[in-house]
Design a protein around this motif. Structure first.
Motif, PDB file in Angstrom:
ATOM      1  N   ALA A  39      22.153  37.679  62.936  1.00  0.00           N
ATOM      2  CA  ALA A  39      21.084  37.335  61.986  1.00  0.00           C
ATOM      3  C   ALA A  39      21.486  36.163  61.090  1.00  0.00           C
ATOM      4  O   ALA A  39      20.629  35.410  60.644  1.00  0.00           O
ATOM      5  N   LEU A  45      15.272  32.480  64.485  1.00  0.00           N
ATOM      6  CA  LEU A  45      15.236  33.935  64.663  1.00  0.00           C
ATOM      7  C   LEU A  45      14.587  34.345  65.981  1.00  0.00           C
ATOM      8  O   LEU A  45      14.683  35.505  66.376  1.00  0.00           O
TER       9      LEU A  45
ATOM     10  N   ARG B  34      15.038  36.495  57.971  1.00  0.00           N
ATOM     11  CA  ARG B  34      16.487  36.615  58.154  1.00  0.00           C
ATOM     12  C   ARG B  34      17.040  37.690  57.213  1.00  0.00           C
ATOM     13  O   ARG B  34      17.887  38.491  57.599  1.00  0.00           O
TER      14      ARG B  34
END
Lengths: 84, 168
Positions: A39, A45, B34
Protein backbone atom coordinates in the motif's frame (compact mmCIF):
# COMPACT_ATOMS: atom_id res chain seq x y z
CA UNK A 1 -11.09 -26.79 16.77
CA UNK A 2 -13.91 -28.67 18.47
CA UNK A 3 -17.44 -27.15 18.33
CA UNK A 4 -17.66 -27.21 22.15
CA UNK A 5 -14.50 -25.14 22.50
CA UNK A 6 -15.71 -22.71 19.85
CA UNK A 7 -18.88 -22.12 21.85
CA UNK A 8 -16.86 -21.33 24.97
CA UNK A 9 -14.49 -19.04 23.12
CA UNK A 10 -14.76 -15.34 23.97
CA UNK A 11 -13.21 -13.29 21.13
CA UNK A 12 -10.24 -11.14 22.20
CA UNK A 13 -10.40 -12.51 25.77
CA UNK A 14 -9.48 -16.13 25.10
CA UNK A 15 -6.90 -17.40 22.60
CA UNK A 16 -8.12 -19.40 19.62
CA UNK A 17 -7.66 -23.14 19.96
CA UNK A 18 -5.78 -23.65 16.69
CA UNK A 19 -2.79 -25.43 18.20
CA UNK A 20 -3.12 -28.32 15.73
CA UNK A 21 -3.41 -26.05 12.69
CA UNK A 22 -1.20 -23.12 13.69
CA UNK A 23 0.65 -23.18 10.37
CA UNK A 24 -2.53 -22.03 8.57
CA UNK A 25 -2.09 -18.65 10.24
CA UNK A 26 0.77 -17.88 7.84
CA UNK A 27 -1.77 -17.17 5.07
CA UNK A 28 -3.58 -14.21 6.69
CA UNK A 29 -0.27 -12.90 8.02
CA UNK A 30 1.39 -13.02 4.59
CA UNK A 31 -1.63 -11.34 3.01
CA UNK A 32 -1.88 -8.55 5.59
CA UNK A 33 1.88 -7.89 5.65
CA UNK A 34 1.84 -7.67 1.84
CA UNK A 35 -1.18 -5.38 1.86
CA UNK A 36 0.42 -2.97 4.36
CA UNK A 37 3.78 -2.94 2.62
CA UNK A 38 2.52 -2.70 -0.95
CA UNK A 39 0.00 0.00 0.00
CA UNK A 40 2.92 2.37 0.57
CA UNK A 41 5.11 1.02 -2.24
CA UNK A 42 2.94 0.90 -5.35
CA UNK A 43 2.74 3.95 -7.56
CA UNK A 44 -0.90 3.46 -8.45
CA UNK A 45 -3.39 1.70 -6.21
CA UNK A 46 -4.76 -0.10 -9.27
CA UNK A 47 -1.67 -2.31 -9.02
CA UNK A 48 -2.27 -3.06 -5.33
CA UNK A 49 -4.38 -6.28 -5.49
CA UNK A 50 -2.01 -7.99 -7.93
CA UNK A 51 1.16 -6.82 -6.15
CA UNK A 52 -0.27 -7.87 -2.77
CA UNK A 53 -1.11 -11.36 -4.01
CA UNK A 54 2.29 -11.80 -5.64
CA UNK A 55 4.13 -10.74 -2.48
CA UNK A 56 1.91 -12.94 -0.26
CA UNK A 57 2.65 -15.98 -2.43
CA UNK A 58 6.37 -15.13 -2.35
CA UNK A 59 6.31 -14.96 1.47
CA UNK A 60 4.50 -18.29 1.80
CA UNK A 61 6.83 -20.03 -0.68
CA UNK A 62 9.91 -18.54 1.03
CA UNK A 63 8.67 -19.78 4.42
CA UNK A 64 8.11 -23.28 3.00
CA UNK A 65 11.61 -23.24 1.50
CA UNK A 66 13.14 -22.05 4.78
CA UNK A 67 11.24 -24.75 6.69
CA UNK A 68 12.46 -27.39 4.26
CA UNK A 69 16.04 -26.12 4.53
CA UNK A 70 15.87 -26.20 8.33
CA UNK A 71 14.46 -29.74 8.22
CA UNK A 72 17.27 -30.87 5.89
CA UNK A 73 19.84 -29.28 8.20
CA UNK A 74 18.51 -31.03 11.29
CA UNK A 75 17.79 -34.40 9.66
CA UNK A 76 20.78 -34.83 7.34
CA UNK A 77 23.49 -32.20 7.68
CA UNK A 78 23.76 -31.99 11.47
CA UNK A 79 24.07 -35.80 11.95
CA UNK A 80 26.92 -35.82 9.40
CA UNK A 81 28.78 -32.95 11.03
CA UNK A 82 28.26 -33.67 14.71
CA UNK A 83 30.41 -36.33 16.41
CA UNK A 84 28.61 -39.63 17.10
CA UNK B 1 15.18 24.25 -9.82
CA UNK B 2 14.68 22.09 -12.91
CA UNK B 3 11.43 20.16 -13.51
CA UNK B 4 13.49 16.99 -13.66
CA UNK B 5 14.87 17.43 -10.14
CA UNK B 6 13.68 14.86 -7.64
CA UNK B 7 12.96 16.57 -4.32
CA UNK B 8 11.58 14.50 -1.47
CA UNK B 9 9.09 16.53 0.52
CA UNK B 10 8.53 16.36 4.24
CA UNK B 11 5.03 16.29 5.75
CA UNK B 12 5.36 16.55 9.55
CA UNK B 13 1.59 16.74 10.14
CA UNK B 14 1.02 13.56 8.13
CA UNK B 15 3.79 11.88 10.09
CA UNK B 16 2.20 12.84 13.42
CA UNK B 17 -1.24 11.71 12.23
CA UNK B 18 0.25 8.41 11.10
CA UNK B 19 1.68 7.86 14.57
CA UNK B 20 -1.78 8.36 16.10
CA UNK B 21 -3.70 5.99 13.82
CA UNK B 22 -2.14 3.79 11.12
CA UNK B 23 -3.00 5.23 7.70
CA UNK B 24 -4.29 8.55 9.04
CA UNK B 25 -1.12 10.28 7.85
CA UNK B 26 -1.82 9.35 4.24
CA UNK B 27 -5.50 10.16 4.71
CA UNK B 28 -4.92 13.73 5.93
CA UNK B 29 -2.31 14.29 3.21
CA UNK B 30 -4.94 13.62 0.55
CA UNK B 31 -4.06 10.00 -0.24
CA UNK B 32 -7.33 8.69 1.16
CA UNK B 33 -7.51 5.32 -0.59
CA UNK B 34 -3.90 4.58 0.32
CA UNK B 35 -4.61 5.51 3.94
CA UNK B 36 -7.59 3.16 4.07
CA UNK B 37 -5.52 0.29 2.61
CA UNK B 38 -2.73 0.92 5.11
CA UNK B 39 -5.23 1.04 7.98
CA UNK B 40 -6.78 -2.25 6.81
CA UNK B 41 -3.36 -3.91 6.62
CA UNK B 42 -1.80 -2.70 9.88
CA UNK B 43 -4.94 -2.82 12.01
CA UNK B 44 -5.91 -6.11 10.37
CA UNK B 45 -2.64 -7.60 11.62
CA UNK B 46 -3.06 -6.07 15.06
CA UNK B 47 -6.67 -7.22 15.49
CA UNK B 48 -5.97 -10.69 14.06
CA UNK B 49 -3.16 -11.00 16.61
CA UNK B 50 -5.60 -10.13 19.39
CA UNK B 51 -8.13 -12.57 18.00
CA UNK B 52 -5.60 -15.42 17.75
CA UNK B 53 -3.75 -14.98 21.04
CA UNK B 54 -6.30 -13.00 23.03
CA UNK B 55 -5.69 -9.77 24.91
CA UNK B 56 -2.93 -11.57 26.85
CA UNK B 57 -0.57 -11.01 23.90
CA UNK B 58 -0.43 -7.27 24.72
CA UNK B 59 1.24 -7.09 28.12
CA UNK B 60 3.67 -4.30 29.01
CA UNK B 61 4.46 -5.93 32.36
CA UNK B 62 5.11 -9.55 31.42
CA UNK B 63 6.20 -9.25 27.77
CA UNK B 64 7.95 -5.90 27.82
CA UNK B 65 10.33 -6.43 24.89
CA UNK B 66 7.48 -7.52 22.60
CA UNK B 67 5.45 -4.59 23.87
CA UNK B 68 8.06 -2.17 22.55
CA UNK B 69 7.40 -3.48 19.03
CA UNK B 70 3.64 -3.55 19.52
CA UNK B 71 3.67 0.04 20.82
CA UNK B 72 4.72 1.19 17.34
CA UNK B 73 1.11 0.63 16.23
CA UNK B 74 0.23 3.71 18.29
CA UNK B 75 -2.22 4.60 21.05
CA UNK B 76 -4.37 1.53 20.27
CA UNK B 77 -1.71 -0.68 21.86
CA UNK B 78 -1.52 1.47 24.99
CA UNK B 79 -5.32 1.40 25.28
CA UNK B 80 -5.47 -2.38 25.00
CA UNK B 81 -2.62 -2.74 27.51
CA UNK B 82 -4.29 -0.36 29.96
CA UNK B 83 -7.55 -2.34 29.71
CA UNK B 84 -5.65 -5.61 30.17
CA UNK B 85 -3.73 -4.41 33.23
CA UNK B 86 -6.56 -2.51 34.93
CA UNK B 87 -9.77 -4.26 33.95
CA UNK B 88 -8.83 -7.89 33.32
CA UNK B 89 -5.90 -8.85 35.55
CA UNK B 90 -6.48 -9.71 39.19
CA UNK B 91 -4.54 -8.90 42.35
CA UNK B 92 -3.82 -12.08 44.26
CA UNK B 93 -3.28 -12.64 48.02
CA UNK B 94 0.41 -11.70 47.71
CA UNK B 95 -0.50 -8.42 45.99
CA UNK B 96 0.74 -9.67 42.62
CA UNK B 97 -1.00 -8.53 39.45
CA UNK B 98 -1.70 -11.55 37.24
CA UNK B 99 -4.15 -13.20 34.90
CA UNK B 100 -6.87 -15.08 36.78
CA UNK B 101 -6.54 -18.86 36.76
CA UNK B 102 -9.42 -21.12 35.71
CA UNK B 103 -11.96 -21.19 38.55
CA UNK B 104 -11.05 -17.69 39.73
CA UNK B 105 -13.04 -14.52 39.17
CA UNK B 106 -12.34 -10.80 39.55
CA UNK B 107 -13.94 -8.73 42.28
CA UNK B 108 -15.00 -5.09 41.85
CA UNK B 109 -11.79 -3.96 43.56
CA UNK B 110 -9.68 -6.06 41.20
CA UNK B 111 -8.89 -8.70 43.83
CA UNK B 112 -9.06 -12.37 42.98
CA UNK B 113 -12.28 -14.18 43.91
CA UNK B 114 -12.48 -17.92 44.41
CA UNK B 115 -15.05 -19.29 41.98
CA UNK B 116 -16.51 -17.54 38.99
CA UNK B 117 -15.20 -17.03 35.50
CA UNK B 118 -11.80 -15.46 34.78
CA UNK B 119 -12.14 -12.17 32.88
CA UNK B 120 -9.72 -13.50 30.26
CA UNK B 121 -7.55 -16.55 29.66
CA UNK B 122 -3.79 -16.79 29.62
CA UNK B 123 -2.65 -17.69 26.13
CA UNK B 124 0.13 -20.23 25.87
CA UNK B 125 2.36 -21.97 23.35
CA UNK B 126 1.81 -21.41 19.62
CA UNK B 127 -1.28 -19.22 19.97
CA UNK B 128 0.57 -16.82 22.26
CA UNK B 129 3.65 -16.77 20.04
CA UNK B 130 1.71 -16.22 16.82
CA UNK B 131 -0.68 -13.66 18.33
CA UNK B 132 2.27 -11.70 19.74
CA UNK B 133 4.10 -11.93 16.42
CA UNK B 134 1.09 -10.59 14.49
CA UNK B 135 0.78 -7.46 16.64
CA UNK B 136 4.54 -6.86 16.73
CA UNK B 137 4.82 -7.15 12.95
CA UNK B 138 1.93 -4.65 12.73
CA UNK B 139 3.98 -2.20 14.81
CA UNK B 140 7.10 -2.65 12.70
CA UNK B 141 5.16 -2.17 9.47
CA UNK B 142 3.64 0.98 10.92
CA UNK B 143 7.15 2.46 11.15
CA UNK B 144 7.46 2.06 7.36
CA UNK B 145 3.99 3.58 6.95
CA UNK B 146 4.77 6.59 9.18
CA UNK B 147 8.05 7.22 7.35
CA UNK B 148 6.24 7.01 4.02
CA UNK B 149 3.60 9.46 5.24
CA UNK B 150 6.32 11.88 6.33
CA UNK B 151 8.63 11.45 3.32
CA UNK B 152 6.42 10.55 0.33
CA UNK B 153 9.08 11.46 -2.22
CA UNK B 154 11.12 8.45 -1.15
CA UNK B 155 8.57 6.25 -2.92
CA UNK B 156 9.75 7.52 -6.30
CA UNK B 157 6.37 7.63 -7.99
CA UNK B 158 5.39 9.25 -11.25
CA UNK B 159 5.45 13.02 -11.19
CA UNK B 160 8.85 13.30 -9.55
CA UNK B 161 7.90 11.82 -6.22
CA UNK B 162 4.63 13.59 -5.66
CA UNK B 163 1.86 11.09 -4.88
CA UNK B 164 -1.32 11.29 -6.96
CA UNK B 165 -3.72 13.80 -5.45
CA UNK B 166 -1.40 14.56 -2.58
CA UNK B 167 -0.88 17.94 -0.97
CA UNK B 168 2.86 18.33 -1.23
Amino acid sequence: MSPTLLLAWRPFLDPLDLHQHWYLLIFPMALLVSLSYKAVRVESLRELPKQTLVMAVQIVLAMIALGFAAWMLVQYVAPMVLPK
Amino acid sequence: MSDQTYTPSFRPLAMLAGMAIPGLGHFVAGERSRGVCVFAGVMGLFITGLLVGGVDTIDSKEDRVWFYGQALVGPATFGVDWYHQNRLKVIDARGMLRTANPGEGRGPDGKVLAGGTPPNSKSVAKMNEIGTLYSTVAGMLNVIVVLDAGFPGRRGRKGKGAPEGAKV
